[in-house]
Design a protein around this motif. Sequence first.
Motif, PDB file in Angstrom:
ATOM      1  N   ASP A  85      43.837  45.177  40.471  1.00 49.87           N
ATOM      2  CA  ASP A  85      44.122  44.075  40.060  1.00 49.87           C
ATOM      3  C   ASP A  85      45.030  43.093  41.048  1.00 49.87           C
ATOM      4  N   ASP A  86      46.145  44.007  41.637  1.00 46.26           N
ATOM      5  CA  ASP A  86      47.018  43.735  42.717  1.00 46.26           C
ATOM      6  C   ASP A  86      46.455  43.034  43.880  1.00 46.26           C
ATOM      7  N   LEU A  87      45.523  44.141  44.181  1.00 47.64           N
ATOM      8  CA  LEU A  87      44.761  43.788  45.491  1.00 47.64           C
ATOM      9  C   LEU A  87      43.932  42.868  45.311  1.00 47.64           C
ATOM     10  N   ILE A  88      43.272  42.443  44.399  1.00 51.28           N
ATOM     11  CA  ILE A  88      42.294  41.269  44.323  1.00 51.28           C
ATOM     12  C   ILE A  88      43.367  39.950  44.071  1.00 51.28           C
ATOM     13  N   ARG A  89      44.290  40.087  43.275  1.00 52.53           N
ATOM     14  CA  ARG A  89      45.463  38.980  43.388  1.00 52.53           C
ATOM     15  C   ARG A  89      45.800  38.656  45.078  1.00 52.53           C
ATOM     16  N   ILE A  90      46.144  39.537  45.838  1.00 50.67           N
ATOM     17  CA  ILE A  90      46.377  39.244  46.926  1.00 50.67           C
ATOM     18  C   ILE A  90      45.492  38.640  47.697  1.00 50.67           C
ATOM     19  N   LEU A  91      44.277  39.049  47.771  1.00 39.14           N
ATOM     20  CA  LEU A  91      43.001  38.433  48.409  1.00 39.14           C
ATOM     21  C   LEU A  91      42.879  37.064  48.039  1.00 39.14           C
ATOM     22  N   ILE A 111      38.698  42.525  52.456  1.00 38.46           N
ATOM     23  CA  ILE A 111      38.690  43.594  51.330  1.00 38.46           C
ATOM     24  C   ILE A 111      39.038  44.819  52.266  1.00 38.46           C
ATOM     25  N   MET A 112      38.327  44.893  53.281  1.00 36.54           N
ATOM     26  CA  MET A 112      38.407  46.147  54.046  1.00 36.54           C
ATOM     27  C   MET A 112      39.764  46.336  54.540  1.00 36.54           C
ATOM     28  N   ASP A 113      40.609  45.343  54.925  1.00 34.39           N
ATOM     29  CA  ASP A 113      41.992  45.389  55.319  1.00 34.39           C
ATOM     30  C   ASP A 113      42.910  45.810  54.147  1.00 34.39           C
ATOM     31  N   GLU A 114      42.534  45.296  53.183  1.00 35.79           N
ATOM     32  CA  GLU A 114      43.522  45.801  51.807  1.00 35.79           C
ATOM     33  C   GLU A 114      43.329  47.334  51.442  1.00 35.79           C
TER      34      GLU A 114
END
Length: 148
Positions: A85-91, A111-114
């Motif tokens: 969830d966090d990752l998607i929020r940042i993206l 997405i790859m970077d994260e």
Amino acid sequence: MKCPNCNGKHTRVLDSRETNEGNAIRRRRTCQNCTYRFTTFERIEHKHMIVVKRNEAREPYSREKVEKGIWRACEKRPVTQAQVDDLIRILEEKWQNYGKEIPSEMIGEYIMDELKKLDEVAYIRFASVYRHFKDVESFQKELEKLKE
Ligand SMILES: [Zn+2]
């Protein structure tokens, strides 16, 4: 907002506050029928973003699609829903800044970077699908880069 416990239609907000990042509102609610307590989140909707595919075709951005892709890469890895969830929020924040239309390649790269920061195996899996590693050699090269 229906009560998840009894389906009752009347709930009351007990407490309302911003999340740490300030881009969502977290609400504690209680059901006026069964007194069950639960939490809801209010977020900015990202539905107006348009994804431009390689063939120039356009389609509305889909969070579900992104989440599915990430989970496919994170299968059986020690990754939690909260991390995803966090990752998607940042993206999504980065993509919002990018503009109204965003190329699908850009989404994949972000997405790859994260993922690289989150879990190396998940990153390799995602990259291998995304970049269509044609042979063992290019896959090896990517692995080598990670080890450096
Ligand atoms: Zn209830």
